[in-house]
Design a protein around this motif. Structure first.
Motif, PDB file in Angstrom:
ATOM      1  N   LYS A 153      -0.625  -0.376  -1.382  1.00 47.86           N
ATOM      2  CA  LYS A 153      -1.557  -1.407  -1.838  1.00 47.86           C
ATOM      3  C   LYS A 153      -2.697  -0.816  -2.656  1.00 47.86           C
ATOM      4  O   LYS A 153      -3.016  -1.291  -3.746  1.00 47.86           O
ATOM      5  N   THR A 154      -3.311   0.241  -2.123  1.00 48.95           N
ATOM      6  CA  THR A 154      -4.430   0.866  -2.829  1.00 48.95           C
ATOM      7  C   THR A 154      -3.980   1.514  -4.125  1.00 48.95           C
ATOM      8  O   THR A 154      -4.668   1.415  -5.153  1.00 48.95           O
ATOM      9  N   ALA A 155      -2.819   2.153  -4.108  1.00 47.86           N
ATOM     10  CA  ALA A 155      -2.302   2.788  -5.330  1.00 47.86           C
ATOM     11  C   ALA A 155      -2.037   1.749  -6.408  1.00 47.86           C
ATOM     12  O   ALA A 155      -2.328   1.977  -7.594  1.00 47.86           O
ATOM     13  N   VAL A 156      -1.509   0.610  -6.024  1.00 47.99           N
ATOM     14  CA  VAL A 156      -1.252  -0.472  -6.979  1.00 47.99           C
ATOM     15  C   VAL A 156      -2.572  -0.978  -7.560  1.00 47.99           C
ATOM     16  O   VAL A 156      -2.709  -1.155  -8.779  1.00 47.99           O
ATOM     17  N   LEU A 157      -3.551  -1.202  -6.690  1.00 44.57           N
ATOM     18  CA  LEU A 157      -4.851  -1.694  -7.157  1.00 44.57           C
ATOM     19  C   LEU A 157      -5.511  -0.714  -8.117  1.00 44.57           C
ATOM     20  O   LEU A 157      -6.064  -1.109  -9.152  1.00 44.57           O
ATOM     21  N   LYS A 158      -5.467   0.569  -7.791  1.00 47.00           N
ATOM     22  CA  LYS A 158      -6.101   1.566  -8.652  1.00 47.00           C
ATOM     23  C   LYS A 158      -5.438   1.614 -10.023  1.00 47.00           C
ATOM     24  O   LYS A 158      -6.125   1.738 -11.051  1.00 47.00           O
ATOM     25  N   GLU A 246      10.735   5.801   4.026  1.00 47.96           N
ATOM     26  CA  GLU A 246      10.624   7.104   3.367  1.00 47.96           C
ATOM     27  C   GLU A 246       9.560   7.096   2.276  1.00 47.96           C
ATOM     28  O   GLU A 246       8.772   8.045   2.141  1.00 47.96           O
ATOM     29  N   GLU A 247       9.505   6.014   1.507  1.00 43.98           N
ATOM     30  CA  GLU A 247       8.507   5.913   0.439  1.00 43.98           C
ATOM     31  C   GLU A 247       7.108   5.703   1.006  1.00 43.98           C
ATOM     32  O   GLU A 247       6.120   6.214   0.474  1.00 43.98           O
ATOM     33  N   ARG A 248       7.010   4.980   2.095  1.00 44.10           N
ATOM     34  CA  ARG A 248       5.712   4.778   2.729  1.00 44.10           C
ATOM     35  C   ARG A 248       5.147   6.112   3.218  1.00 44.10           C
ATOM     36  O   ARG A 248       3.950   6.399   3.034  1.00 44.10           O
ATOM     37  N   VAL A 249       5.993   6.912   3.836  1.00 41.32           N
ATOM     38  CA  VAL A 249       5.550   8.228   4.317  1.00 41.32           C
ATOM     39  C   VAL A 249       5.122   9.089   3.136  1.00 41.32           C
ATOM     40  O   VAL A 249       4.073   9.760   3.182  1.00 41.32           O
ATOM     41  N   ARG A 250       5.912   9.074   2.062  1.00 42.33           N
ATOM     42  CA  ARG A 250       5.562   9.867   0.876  1.00 42.33           C
ATOM     43  C   ARG A 250       4.218   9.432   0.307  1.00 42.33           C
ATOM     44  O   ARG A 250       3.376  10.257  -0.061  1.00 42.33           O
ATOM     45  N   GLN A 251       3.992   8.113   0.258  1.00 43.86           N
ATOM     46  CA  GLN A 251       2.739   7.588  -0.282  1.00 43.86           C
ATOM     47  C   GLN A 251       1.546   8.001   0.569  1.00 43.86           C
ATOM     48  O   GLN A 251       0.487   8.378   0.063  1.00 43.86           O
ATOM     49  N   LEU A 252       1.704   7.945   1.878  1.00 40.79           N
ATOM     50  CA  LEU A 252       0.612   8.337   2.773  1.00 40.79           C
ATOM     51  C   LEU A 252       0.334   9.835   2.696  1.00 40.79           C
ATOM     52  O   LEU A 252      -0.830  10.269   2.786  1.00 40.79           O
ATOM     53  N   MET A 253       1.366  10.635   2.528  1.00 43.05           N
ATOM     54  CA  MET A 253       1.168  12.071   2.341  1.00 43.05           C
ATOM     55  C   MET A 253       0.355  12.326   1.078  1.00 43.05           C
ATOM     56  O   MET A 253      -0.526  13.195   1.044  1.00 43.05           O
ATOM     57  N   GLU A 254       0.614  11.547   0.043  1.00 42.98           N
ATOM     58  CA  GLU A 254      -0.109  11.700  -1.219  1.00 42.98           C
ATOM     59  C   GLU A 254      -1.547  11.209  -1.100  1.00 42.98           C
ATOM     60  O   GLU A 254      -2.482  11.841  -1.606  1.00 42.98           O
ATOM     61  N   ILE A 297       3.489  11.197  10.646  1.00 48.48           N
ATOM     62  CA  ILE A 297       3.151   9.932  10.006  1.00 48.48           C
ATOM     63  C   ILE A 297       4.190   8.869  10.305  1.00 48.48           C
ATOM     64  O   ILE A 297       3.859   7.722  10.622  1.00 48.48           O
ATOM     65  N   GLN A 298       5.463   9.228  10.230  1.00 48.50           N
ATOM     66  CA  GLN A 298       6.505   8.236  10.497  1.00 48.50           C
ATOM     67  C   GLN A 298       6.416   7.714  11.923  1.00 48.50           C
ATOM     68  O   GLN A 298       6.546   6.501  12.154  1.00 48.50           O
ATOM     69  N   LEU A 299       6.170   8.582  12.871  1.00 47.80           N
ATOM     70  CA  LEU A 299       6.030   8.127  14.256  1.00 47.80           C
ATOM     71  C   LEU A 299       4.799   7.240  14.432  1.00 47.80           C
ATOM     72  O   LEU A 299       4.837   6.253  15.177  1.00 47.80           O
ATOM     73  N   LEU A 300       3.709   7.588  13.756  1.00 46.27           N
ATOM     74  CA  LEU A 300       2.507   6.754  13.814  1.00 46.27           C
ATOM     75  C   LEU A 300       2.782   5.369  13.246  1.00 46.27           C
ATOM     76  O   LEU A 300       2.315   4.358  13.787  1.00 46.27           O
ATOM     77  N   LEU A 301       3.526   5.314  12.170  1.00 44.48           N
ATOM     78  CA  LEU A 301       3.866   4.025  11.574  1.00 44.48           C
ATOM     79  C   LEU A 301       4.736   3.201  12.530  1.00 44.48           C
ATOM     80  O   LEU A 301       4.461   2.020  12.772  1.00 44.48           O
ATOM     81  N   GLU A 302       5.763   3.814  13.051  1.00 42.47           N
ATOM     82  CA  GLU A 302       6.723   3.088  13.872  1.00 42.47           C
ATOM     83  C   GLU A 302       6.147   2.633  15.213  1.00 42.47           C
ATOM     84  O   GLU A 302       6.482   1.541  15.702  1.00 42.47           O
ATOM     85  N   HIS A 303       5.272   3.447  15.798  1.00 46.50           N
ATOM     86  CA  HIS A 303       4.839   3.178  17.175  1.00 46.50           C
ATOM     87  C   HIS A 303       3.368   2.757  17.298  1.00 46.50           C
ATOM     88  O   HIS A 303       2.938   2.410  18.410  1.00 46.50           O
ATOM     89  N   TYR A 304       2.634   2.780  16.197  1.00 40.29           N
ATOM     90  CA  TYR A 304       1.231   2.367  16.285  1.00 40.29           C
ATOM     91  C   TYR A 304       0.869   1.360  15.199  1.00 40.29           C
ATOM     92  O   TYR A 304       0.532   0.205  15.492  1.00 40.29           O
TER      93      TYR A 304
END
Length: 350
Positions: A153-158, A246-254, A297-304
């Protein structure tokens, strides 16, 4: 002689010409909050200001003035030189439009450098901002980007803001990404600075056909978003972004660059560790310790985060949602552009 202008007069003048605003307060005051776009040419630095304040309280007003004059006299050539290097119209201000800005404007006038002085200083500007935000009415509708954490979302807005779209990047204005990890690696703004930059951005967009914002909560870190903007978002058009895990994790890493701030992320994780099922929390912590950030990050996404935000999505039940399901953030940018184009055409009847 210099001329006094009110904050209202300043705003009117800035609509038609460029005025360089010069904050003559100390560097720490300037850092705490200023009028956006101002430059800092202090009459006194922090140590000098503290010294004069002590003399004012413990000796006398006259003694404080004499010490201030001695300090100012020694730095006068460099002070004047800095102002000479600024071309065009200039306006100076201090905290309340008092001694510091009056002294600066008077000295500069004697050196044939014309400046205006803002009466009431930044205190008057702050009042103007709060009054304006309290009574602000936006004609433009809101277009709200929604989606799970990491959907770009933030990357799109920027990217859209770079291309000139009417974006109000609340996270960017707050200097905070909105999560427990959101402050790491960023310079967070205080409420005063957030209010000022939000006010200035909304002024820039006052003729925009719509405002493009992210579906933030009322609080972004320690920042509180004004009610009128929350109400505008609640009645706006909602675009939901969907990306593969997979793309969500990549985006958060970036976005979060965890390897550069490992210890900070470890400390922040401790604040939410107790809210996650114990075996999963242990796995996440192990991945963080070993530098396996993508797995953490993937575990945080899936479980939190995903369960947490799935609950939040319930507030949109019954609303018409425009879902954008793509494989890459770059595709999301193009898809949102097309939606915005269609919405604009529909509104204008073209």
């Amino acid at each position: 002689m210099f001329q006094d202008i009110t904050v209202h007069e300043l705003m009117e003048q800035r609509n038609t010409k460029k005025i360089t605003l010069i904050d003559v307060r100390s560097p720490s005051e300037y850092k705490d909050s200023t009028i956006p776009g101002s430059v800092n040419i202090p009459v006194f630095n922090d140590e000098e200001r503290a010294e004069i304040g002590t003399i004012y309280k413990q000796v006398s007003v006259d003694a404080a003035k004499e010490r201030g004059l001695a300090i100012m006299s020694a730095k006068l050539p460099n002070f004047v030189k800095q102002f000479k290097e600024i071309e065009g119209d200039k306006a100076v201000y201090c905290w309340r439009g008092g001694m510091r800005s009056r002294t600066a404007a008077t000295v500069l006038s004697l050196m044939d450098i014309h400046v205006n002085r803002i009466t009431g200083g930044i205190k008057a500007y702050r009042k103007h901002v709060l009054d304006s935000l309290e009574h602000m009415q936006l004609d433009a509708d809101a277009v709200v980007l929604q989606g799970l954490t990491g959907t770009g979302k933030t990357a799109v807005l920027k990217q859209l803001q770079l291309e000139g779209y009417p974006v109000v990047d609340l996270e960017g204005l707050a200097g905070h990404r909105g999560s427990i990890f959101g402050h790491i690696g960023l310079q967070s703004n205080n409420q005063k600075t957030f209010d000022s930059v939000l006010f200035e951005r909304l002024k820039e967009l006052q003729s925009a056909p719509y405002l493009l914002v992210e579906a933030e909560s009322k609080r972004i870190g320690k920042i509180v978003v004004p009610d009128f903007l929350m109400e505008k978002k609640a009645s706006g058009t909602t675009i939901v972004l969907e990306l593969p895990m997979e793309e969500r994790v990549r985006q958060l890493m970036e976005d979060y660059t965890p390897a550069a701030h490992k210890e900070h992320y470890m400390a922040a994780f401790q604040l939410i560790k107790g809210r996650i099922h114990t075996p999963i929390a242990a796995q996440i912590e192990k991945h963080l310790v070993e530098g396996q950030f993508a797995q953490a990050i993937q575990l945080l996404l899936e479980h939190y985060y995903d369960p947490k935000y799935t609950h939040t999505f319930g507030q949109y039940e019954g609303q018409a949602l425009i879902v954008v399901s793509v494989n890459r953030v770059e595709e999301a940018v193009d898809a949102v552009k097309e939606i915005l184009r269609n919405l604009t055409l529909k509104k204008t009847g073209s």
